[in-house]
Design a protein around this motif. Sequence first.
Motif, PDB file in Angstrom:
ATOM      1  N   TRP A  90     -11.629 -17.275 -49.684  1.00 35.46           N
ATOM      2  CA  TRP A  90     -10.641 -16.191 -49.672  1.00 35.46           C
ATOM      3  C   TRP A  90      -9.222 -16.747 -49.857  1.00 35.46           C
ATOM      4  CZ3 TRP A  90      -6.445 -15.328 -46.522  1.00 35.46           C
ATOM      5  CH2 TRP A  90      -5.837 -14.067 -46.612  1.00 35.46           C
ATOM      6  N   LEU A  91      -8.901 -17.833 -49.168  1.00 35.37           N
ATOM      7  CA  LEU A  91      -7.567 -18.427 -49.266  1.00 35.37           C
ATOM      8  C   LEU A  91      -7.281 -18.887 -50.689  1.00 35.37           C
ATOM      9  CD1 LEU A  91      -5.039 -19.390 -47.674  1.00 35.37           C
ATOM     10  CD2 LEU A  91      -6.185 -21.601 -47.427  1.00 35.37           C
ATOM     11  N   MET A  92      -8.243 -19.545 -51.312  1.00 41.71           N
ATOM     12  CA  MET A  92      -8.052 -20.001 -52.683  1.00 41.71           C
ATOM     13  C   MET A  92      -7.857 -18.815 -53.626  1.00 41.71           C
ATOM     14  SD  MET A  92      -7.930 -23.278 -52.714  1.00 41.71           S
ATOM     15  CE  MET A  92      -7.080 -23.098 -51.122  1.00 41.71           C
ATOM     16  N   PRO A 106     -20.956 -28.219 -37.827  1.00 45.28           N
ATOM     17  CA  PRO A 106     -22.095 -27.604 -38.531  1.00 45.28           C
ATOM     18  C   PRO A 106     -22.154 -26.087 -38.391  1.00 45.28           C
ATOM     19  CG  PRO A 106     -22.794 -29.590 -37.380  1.00 45.28           C
ATOM     20  CD  PRO A 106     -21.378 -29.346 -36.956  1.00 45.28           C
ATOM     21  N   GLY A 107     -21.907 -25.585 -37.196  1.00 40.26           N
ATOM     22  CA  GLY A 107     -22.009 -24.147 -36.985  1.00 40.26           C
ATOM     23  C   GLY A 107     -20.868 -23.349 -37.567  1.00 40.26           C
ATOM     24  N   ASP A 108     -19.779 -24.028 -37.956  1.00 38.70           N
ATOM     25  CA  ASP A 108     -18.612 -23.333 -38.496  1.00 38.70           C
ATOM     26  C   ASP A 108     -18.581 -23.327 -40.017  1.00 38.70           C
ATOM     27  OD1 ASP A 108     -17.658 -22.862 -35.924  1.00 38.70           O
ATOM     28  OD2 ASP A 108     -16.537 -24.750 -35.870  1.00 38.70           O
ATOM     29  N   PHE A 109     -19.530 -24.002 -40.645  1.00 41.02           N
ATOM     30  CA  PHE A 109     -19.467 -24.190 -42.088  1.00 41.02           C
ATOM     31  C   PHE A 109     -19.451 -22.870 -42.853  1.00 41.02           C
ATOM     32  CE2 PHE A 109     -21.865 -24.696 -46.131  1.00 41.02           C
ATOM     33  CZ  PHE A 109     -20.870 -25.355 -46.834  1.00 41.02           C
ATOM     34  N   GLU A 110     -20.330 -21.953 -42.541  1.00 42.52           N
ATOM     35  CA  GLU A 110     -20.419 -20.694 -43.295  1.00 42.52           C
ATOM     36  C   GLU A 110     -19.153 -19.845 -43.149  1.00 42.52           C
ATOM     37  OE1 GLU A 110     -22.457 -19.900 -45.548  1.00 42.52           O
ATOM     38  OE2 GLU A 110     -23.862 -21.561 -45.286  1.00 42.52           O
ATOM     39  N   PRO A 111     -18.689 -19.566 -41.911  1.00 45.89           N
ATOM     40  CA  PRO A 111     -17.452 -18.771 -41.818  1.00 45.89           C
ATOM     41  C   PRO A 111     -16.235 -19.497 -42.373  1.00 45.89           C
ATOM     42  CG  PRO A 111     -18.173 -19.522 -39.639  1.00 45.89           C
ATOM     43  CD  PRO A 111     -19.284 -19.802 -40.578  1.00 45.89           C
ATOM     44  N   GLU A 120      -7.307 -16.231 -35.975  1.00 47.87           N
ATOM     45  CA  GLU A 120      -6.734 -17.532 -36.313  1.00 47.87           C
ATOM     46  C   GLU A 120      -7.476 -18.106 -37.509  1.00 47.87           C
ATOM     47  OE1 GLU A 120      -6.042 -21.953 -34.299  1.00 47.87           O
ATOM     48  OE2 GLU A 120      -6.726 -20.269 -33.095  1.00 47.87           O
ATOM     49  N   PHE A 121      -6.717 -18.627 -38.472  1.00 43.97           N
ATOM     50  CA  PHE A 121      -7.355 -19.168 -39.673  1.00 43.97           C
ATOM     51  C   PHE A 121      -7.872 -20.569 -39.385  1.00 43.97           C
ATOM     52  CE2 PHE A 121      -7.919 -21.199 -43.705  1.00 43.97           C
ATOM     53  CZ  PHE A 121      -8.291 -20.184 -44.571  1.00 43.97           C
ATOM     54  N   THR A 122      -9.145 -20.782 -39.662  1.00 40.59           N
ATOM     55  CA  THR A 122      -9.737 -22.116 -39.641  1.00 40.59           C
ATOM     56  C   THR A 122     -10.550 -22.277 -40.915  1.00 40.59           C
ATOM     57  OG1 THR A 122     -11.673 -21.308 -38.398  1.00 40.59           O
ATOM     58  CG2 THR A 122      -9.855 -22.288 -37.121  1.00 40.59           C
ATOM     59  N   PRO A 123     -10.552 -23.514 -41.444  1.00 39.77           N
ATOM     60  CA  PRO A 123     -10.000 -24.764 -40.924  1.00 39.77           C
ATOM     61  C   PRO A 123      -8.472 -24.787 -41.016  1.00 39.77           C
ATOM     62  CG  PRO A 123     -10.858 -25.091 -43.119  1.00 39.77           C
ATOM     63  CD  PRO A 123     -11.238 -23.701 -42.738  1.00 39.77           C
ATOM     64  N   ARG A 124      -7.859 -25.622 -40.197  1.00 40.36           N
ATOM     65  CA  ARG A 124      -6.398 -25.678 -40.167  1.00 40.36           C
ATOM     66  C   ARG A 124      -5.821 -26.447 -41.344  1.00 40.36           C
ATOM     67  NH1 ARG A 124      -4.268 -21.902 -37.538  1.00 40.36           N
ATOM     68  NH2 ARG A 124      -2.388 -23.109 -37.056  1.00 40.36           N
ATOM     69  N   LEU A 158      -3.685 -31.570 -53.515  1.00 42.45           N
ATOM     70  CA  LEU A 158      -2.768 -30.802 -52.687  1.00 42.45           C
ATOM     71  C   LEU A 158      -3.419 -30.576 -51.336  1.00 42.45           C
ATOM     72  CD1 LEU A 158      -0.389 -28.888 -52.010  1.00 42.45           C
ATOM     73  CD2 LEU A 158      -1.622 -27.087 -53.245  1.00 42.45           C
ATOM     74  N   SER A 159      -2.778 -31.037 -50.283  1.00 42.08           N
ATOM     75  CA  SER A 159      -3.273 -30.828 -48.929  1.00 42.08           C
ATOM     76  C   SER A 159      -2.540 -29.639 -48.326  1.00 42.08           C
ATOM     77  CB  SER A 159      -3.049 -32.085 -48.079  1.00 42.08           C
ATOM     78  OG  SER A 159      -3.545 -31.897 -46.772  1.00 42.08           O
ATOM     79  N   ILE A 160      -3.286 -28.626 -47.923  1.00 44.64           N
ATOM     80  CA  ILE A 160      -2.686 -27.400 -47.394  1.00 44.64           C
ATOM     81  C   ILE A 160      -2.939 -27.326 -45.900  1.00 44.64           C
ATOM     82  CG2 ILE A 160      -2.726 -24.888 -47.442  1.00 44.64           C
ATOM     83  CD1 ILE A 160      -3.661 -25.052 -50.345  1.00 44.64           C
ATOM     84  N   ALA A 161      -1.864 -27.301 -45.120  1.00 46.39           N
ATOM     85  CA  ALA A 161      -1.953 -27.099 -43.668  1.00 46.39           C
ATOM     86  C   ALA A 161      -1.465 -25.683 -43.378  1.00 46.39           C
ATOM     87  CB  ALA A 161      -1.111 -28.125 -42.922  1.00 46.39           C
ATOM     88  N   ILE A 162      -2.329 -24.836 -42.858  1.00 50.32           N
ATOM     89  CA  ILE A 162      -1.978 -23.435 -42.642  1.00 50.32           C
ATOM     90  C   ILE A 162      -0.841 -23.300 -41.631  1.00 50.32           C
ATOM     91  CG2 ILE A 162      -3.547 -22.871 -40.745  1.00 50.32           C
ATOM     92  CD1 ILE A 162      -3.148 -20.800 -43.960  1.00 50.32           C
TER      93      ILE A 162
END
Length: 231
Positions: A223-225, A211-216, A136-140, A88-92
Amino acid sequence: MKIHRLIGGLMFALAGCDDPLRRADLPASEQVLSQYQTIHIGAQALTLPTIVLLSSVKHSSMTLHDGTPVPIADVLSQRTHGTQVAELSIAIGAYQWLPDHDQDTSAYVSRAFCDKLRARWEYDQCSLGLYDGKTEFTPRRVDVVERSHLIHSNIQLFVMGGQGLSGGEAARMLLAQSPAKLLHCAPKQTPLCTAVLPIGSDLVVVWATNPGDFEPDSARVRWLMEQYLGL
């Protein structure tokens, strides 16, 4: 709250600035698109509004174990409620709009659609484009895949700038390592990396990140799952 309403109104006004002759139609009524369905992946059950089960106005965002895309007609008629899928591909962004790739335009929901959604965060994402009312939610986009299907198939998931490993290839490589790693970055491609987040023993979420966005990103994806799994 007034600022949030102002932002939300502005966003819908901007969406309405598209040439009305070029704007696509939604694939079904907003009443249909706001109905919730439960989708099974592995031993997990995710509950989402119908519109999030679509990748465009003409296609669903789900794939069966034999690699066959789930027909959009099955999704819109809710024949997919309770069904088992491999991916399932989820696009916010689906909370606000769906692309029409054939016409190179999009179809947008109305403010009234947002009121039909169950959770406050879904309402905020729909009306403001900010899942918690301010961020804004990321990843999109994320791909939710049955772990065994990912490992034993050759699904690509996404391609990174035409170089290096695809998202699926990188995820399989990461999961094969012991202990499993969660991030792969190819040095000669774009700065994007493939991230992997296992959910339980039979579910994997894969997405493209920096790389710098991996943790957040990982914290938001987990949380989304939890929201969709009802945890």
